[in-house]
Design a protein around this motif. Structure first.
Motif, mmCIF file in Angstrom:
data_model
loop_
_atom_site.group_PDB
_atom_site.id
_atom_site.type_symbol
_atom_site.label_atom_id
_atom_site.label_comp_id
_atom_site.label_asym_id
_atom_site.label_seq_id
_atom_site.Cartn_x
_atom_site.Cartn_y
_atom_site.Cartn_z
ATOM 1 N N TRP A 327 0.756 -1.179 -0.230
ATOM 2 C CA TRP A 327 0.278 0.129 -0.153
ATOM 3 C C TRP A 327 0.911 0.844 0.227
ATOM 4 O O TRP A 327 1.882 1.397 0.237
ATOM 5 C CB TRP A 327 -0.756 0.750 1.253
ATOM 6 C CG TRP A 327 -0.434 0.198 1.985
ATOM 7 C CD1 TRP A 327 -0.686 2.197 2.804
ATOM 8 C CD2 TRP A 327 0.268 0.112 3.637
ATOM 9 N NE1 TRP A 327 -0.305 2.127 4.197
ATOM 10 C CE2 TRP A 327 0.657 0.828 4.050
ATOM 11 C CE3 TRP A 327 1.023 -1.035 3.580
ATOM 12 C CZ2 TRP A 327 1.435 0.793 5.647
ATOM 13 C CZ3 TRP A 327 1.240 -1.490 4.619
ATOM 14 C CH2 TRP A 327 2.308 -0.676 5.569
ATOM 15 N N PHE A 328 -0.190 2.225 -0.162
ATOM 16 C CA PHE A 328 0.934 3.516 -0.681
ATOM 17 C C PHE A 328 0.014 4.973 0.351
ATOM 18 O O PHE A 328 -1.770 4.352 0.154
ATOM 19 C CB PHE A 328 0.931 4.292 -1.805
ATOM 20 C CG PHE A 328 0.219 4.527 -2.732
ATOM 21 C CD1 PHE A 328 -0.153 5.916 -2.406
ATOM 22 C CD2 PHE A 328 0.002 3.471 -2.916
ATOM 23 C CE1 PHE A 328 -0.891 5.836 -3.281
ATOM 24 C CE2 PHE A 328 -1.147 3.948 -4.731
ATOM 25 C CZ PHE A 328 -1.997 5.030 -4.709
ATOM 26 N N ALA A 417 14.822 4.393 0.618
ATOM 27 C CA ALA A 417 13.793 5.221 -0.366
ATOM 28 C C ALA A 417 15.257 6.091 -0.976
ATOM 29 O O ALA A 417 16.082 6.272 -1.039
ATOM 30 C CB ALA A 417 12.949 6.556 0.298
ATOM 31 N N ILE A 418 14.777 6.793 -2.046
ATOM 32 C CA ILE A 418 15.487 6.802 -3.364
ATOM 33 C C ILE A 418 15.359 8.503 -3.902
ATOM 34 O O ILE A 418 14.225 8.595 -3.487
ATOM 35 C CB ILE A 418 16.239 6.449 -4.685
ATOM 36 C CG1 ILE A 418 15.792 5.125 -4.488
ATOM 37 C CG2 ILE A 418 16.917 7.070 -5.543
ATOM 38 C CD1 ILE A 418 15.907 4.101 -5.276
ATOM 39 N N LEU A 419 16.074 9.352 -3.072
ATOM 40 C CA LEU A 419 16.065 11.326 -2.918
ATOM 41 C C LEU A 419 17.302 11.731 -3.488
ATOM 42 O O LEU A 419 18.712 11.245 -4.301
ATOM 43 C CB LEU A 419 16.611 11.646 -1.333
ATOM 44 C CG LEU A 419 17.342 13.250 -1.416
ATOM 45 C CD1 LEU A 419 15.626 13.691 -1.587
ATOM 46 C CD2 LEU A 419 17.551 13.277 0.119
ATOM 47 N N LEU A 456 12.414 12.458 -4.773
ATOM 48 C CA LEU A 456 11.611 11.128 -3.885
ATOM 49 C C LEU A 456 11.256 10.392 -4.181
ATOM 50 O O LEU A 456 10.632 10.243 -4.665
ATOM 51 C CB LEU A 456 11.576 11.916 -1.933
ATOM 52 C CG LEU A 456 11.403 10.400 -1.763
ATOM 53 C CD1 LEU A 456 12.756 10.284 -0.694
ATOM 54 C CD2 LEU A 456 10.502 10.686 -0.340
ATOM 55 N N VAL A 457 11.903 8.983 -4.358
ATOM 56 C CA VAL A 457 11.486 7.570 -5.146
ATOM 57 C C VAL A 457 10.759 6.573 -3.368
ATOM 58 O O VAL A 457 12.255 6.197 -2.956
ATOM 59 C CB VAL A 457 11.880 7.074 -6.151
ATOM 60 C CG1 VAL A 457 11.048 5.806 -6.595
ATOM 61 C CG2 VAL A 457 11.894 8.114 -7.022
ATOM 62 N N LEU A 458 9.545 6.125 -3.354
ATOM 63 C CA LEU A 458 9.230 4.703 -2.627
ATOM 64 C C LEU A 458 8.642 3.933 -3.660
ATOM 65 O O LEU A 458 8.038 4.178 -3.789
ATOM 66 C CB LEU A 458 8.363 5.832 -1.130
ATOM 67 C CG LEU A 458 8.792 6.937 -0.883
ATOM 68 C CD1 LEU A 458 7.594 7.448 0.344
ATOM 69 C CD2 LEU A 458 9.889 7.000 0.265
ATOM 70 N N TYR A 459 9.023 2.635 -2.912
ATOM 71 C CA TYR A 459 8.884 1.605 -3.574
ATOM 72 C C TYR A 459 8.743 0.254 -2.878
ATOM 73 O O TYR A 459 8.965 0.556 -1.617
ATOM 74 C CB TYR A 459 9.557 1.249 -4.889
ATOM 75 C CG TYR A 459 11.085 1.306 -4.640
ATOM 76 C CD1 TYR A 459 11.459 -0.291 -4.880
ATOM 77 C CD2 TYR A 459 11.868 2.089 -4.423
ATOM 78 C CE1 TYR A 459 12.793 -0.715 -4.404
ATOM 79 C CE2 TYR A 459 12.830 2.102 -4.105
ATOM 80 C CZ TYR A 459 14.185 1.035 -3.555
ATOM 81 O OH TYR A 459 15.097 0.306 -3.355
ATOM 82 N N ILE A 511 3.279 -4.636 -6.392
ATOM 83 C CA ILE A 511 4.447 -3.063 -6.931
ATOM 84 C C ILE A 511 3.693 -2.009 -6.734
ATOM 85 O O ILE A 511 2.500 -2.224 -6.778
ATOM 86 C CB ILE A 511 4.732 -2.967 -8.065
ATOM 87 C CG1 ILE A 511 5.369 -3.639 -8.738
ATOM 88 C CG2 ILE A 511 5.372 -1.243 -8.416
ATOM 89 C CD1 ILE A 511 5.797 -3.962 -9.942
ATOM 90 N N ALA A 512 4.330 -1.121 -5.538
ATOM 91 C CA ALA A 512 3.963 0.093 -5.504
ATOM 92 C C ALA A 512 4.947 1.186 -5.496
ATOM 93 O O ALA A 512 5.781 0.991 -4.870
ATOM 94 C CB ALA A 512 3.054 -0.191 -3.985
ATOM 95 N N VAL A 513 4.003 2.297 -5.744
ATOM 96 C CA VAL A 513 5.119 2.990 -6.295
ATOM 97 C C VAL A 513 4.891 4.337 -5.329
ATOM 98 O O VAL A 513 3.458 5.381 -6.323
ATOM 99 C CB VAL A 513 6.110 3.164 -8.100
ATOM 100 C CG1 VAL A 513 6.732 4.734 -7.844
ATOM 101 C CG2 VAL A 513 6.625 1.843 -7.821
#
Length: 524
Positions: A327-328, A417-419, A456-459, A511-513
């Motif tokens: 979930w997101f 996360a990717i910043l 910012l990428v969350l996955y 997959i959640a992004v």
């Protein structure tokens, strides 16, 4: 055809036949291929072909030889001599062959039956290992058509659509599908009724002479242009759990009396395996659909956020049964800050989707109290233990505060996360900060700058890990794909392309992004 002691006795008798045992004999073992080539269907045979003997025993001048079939680890043997013996071997071989002819016929029949059973069980294993309904029915139709020797075969089966209405589909084997596209679906006529009602198998040497045939308008038999059908075989496919008729196999051949009791047995066996496979597939599909719809219903639409472009994506598992736990959430907080949440409930199906919904609600409730990220996760972890016992839920929680251009975050066992800040390479943040929710109790909090132009990428792990792809390699591929996202004017097609590249078009987990782009406009 004999056990080892019996076979030794046969060999001794064959040796004795060579000039009353006076002639010196040798024995040369025969492998299965040699036994088939020399003996065929016989148990014993005199070998007189010089070329065969020269190949089996090169360099010897053989005056007499008998090949004998065995069974087990030593399939056969060649007893031979180089001494002059006259015509005895032929007579001995003929006597052995005659004495064992009945046994050989019985063995051949049993071997044939065994091969039929092996083929049937092999088909069953292949069918029951599948969960794709369309593939199951096509494979079953192909296998049954081949097993019965039919001119063509068809499988008509019922499905229920989303409105609860039944509709019929079919597969064809042995002829092009176009051969049937002009004809209506079979109705519950006297000929078809036993199959669609599950009353029993119908086998007819000539269906056109059957008293049930040709009673119904408008065709009164086969429609004009229909493939000729004389021999007819039809078998119901019955659910082993509910007894419901799932569909039916129908086989035809233009010649009469082509279907035997064995063909009927094979068709019924494949129908039974197909029924098990269809039951499994339908149960799987119902649970997967329920879990997927439950997950989708709980996922929010990201609200408009001043100064930020927010892209979100949720993709349920395309293969396998791993659906329901990801979930997101994107939460506008009373202070003007925005919280970004992504997580994964360990487990799959309806249970995981239900837990996910409750965890998401709990996080949203604590977030709206403006608690720091570390406190939000601590409270939710305690709540999970109270509700579900020791569970396992990963979660990354981050809050963007536009007033000071920062990002405060805490991570409960989730992927980092990717910043990406302007002019800097992608950076993984929050790696291995704490244990998952439901297990950990302390969740350290960190702060990072999040200036205008930053991303910012969350996955979740379905994006970077699969049965055929290592997690570390998947993360490397994702980082390599980030530059393409940064230059994209439209994130949706860019993410579609990246997901397809990372999963190779076949993701076997959810997959959640969330991708947040700090635009900088309209920021308070």
């Amino acid at each position: 055809m004999t056990s080892r002691p019996e076979f030794d006795a046969v060999l001794d008798a064959v040796r004795e036949a060579f000039a009353g045992g006076a002639a010196a004999t040798e024995v040369r073992a025969l492998d299965p291929d040699e036994v088939r080539a020399v003996l065929g269907d016989h148990v014993a045979r005199a070998v007189t072909d010089r070329a065969i003997l020269a190949d089996l025993v090169p360099g010897e001048e053989i005056t007499g030889a008998i090949a004998v079939a065995a069974d087990g680890s030593e399939p056969g043997a060649l007893v031979y001599t180089t001494t002059g013996i006259g015509g005895a071997p032929s007579a001995v071989a003929a006597a052995i062959d005659a004495a064992t002819a009945g046994l050989a016929a019985t063995v051949r029949r049993l071997q044939s039956e065994a091969s039929v059973l092996d083929a049937l069980h092999s088909t069953g294993r292949e069918l029951t290992a599948q969960l794709d309904i369309d593939r199951i029915v096509q494979d079953a139709t192909d296998a049954a058509t081949k097993a019965t020797g039919a001119g063509f075969g068809a499988f008509f089966y019922n499905l229920i659509d989303e409105l609860g209405e039944s509709y019929t589909l079919y597969t064809i084997s042995g002829v092009p599908r176009e051969a049937f596209t002009r004809f209506p679906m079979p109705r519950n006529t006297d000929v078809f009724a036993p199959t669609f009602d599950g009353a029993g198998t119908v086998r007819s040497p000539d269906i056109t002479r059957d008293p049930r045939f040709g009673k119904n308008p408008p065709h009164h038999g086969m429609p004009a242009g229909h493939l000729p059908v004389c021999s007819y075989l039809a078998v119901s496919v019955l659910s082993p759990t509910s007894g419901e008729v799932l569909g039916g196999f129908f086989f035809g051949h233009p010649e009469p009396d082509r279907f035997t009791a064995r063909h009927e047995y094979l068709a019924e066996g494949i129908a039974a395996y197909a029924a098990i496979a269809l039951d499994n597939a339908r149960l799987y599909e119902r649970e997967r659909t329920l879990a997927s719809e439950l997950s989708r219903s709980m996922l929010p639409v990201a609200p408009p956020t001043p100064g930020l472009d927010v892209f979100t994506r949720y993709l349920p598992a395309a293969t396998g049964s791993k659906v329901g736990g990801d979930w997101f959430d994107v939460i506008r907080l009373p202070s003007g800050a925005t919280a970004f949440v992504i997580g994964d409930v360990v487990g799959h199906g309806v249970t995981a989707a239900t837990v996910m919904g409750q965890v998401r609600t709990a996080i949203r409730s604590y977030a709206l109290l403006e608690l720091p990220p570390s406190e939000v996760l601590r409270n939710v972890s305690e709540l999970i233990v109270g509700l579900f016992g020791e569970s396992f839920v990963t979660c990354f929680y981050a809050v963007h505060r536009p007033a000071d251009g920062t990002l405060a975050y805490a991570n409960a066992g989730h992927l980092p996360a990717i910043l990406i800040r302007p002019g800097e390479p992608p950076e993984q943040i929050g790696e291995a900060l704490a244990q998952p929710l439901g297990v950990g109790s302390v969740f350290p909090q960190r702060t990072a700058g999040f200036p205008v132009g930053a991303d910012l990428v969350l996955y979740t792990d379905g994006l970077v890990e699969s049965r055929t792809r290592d997690l570390t390699l998947g993360v490397e591929w994702l980082l390599a794909g980030i530059p393409g996202l940064l230059t994209a004017t439209d994130l949706e097609p860019a993410w579609d392309k990246l997901v397809d590249e990372l999963t190779r078009g076949r993701h076997d987990d959810d997959i959640a992004v969330i991708h947040v782009r700090h635009r900088g406009e309209d920021t308070p």
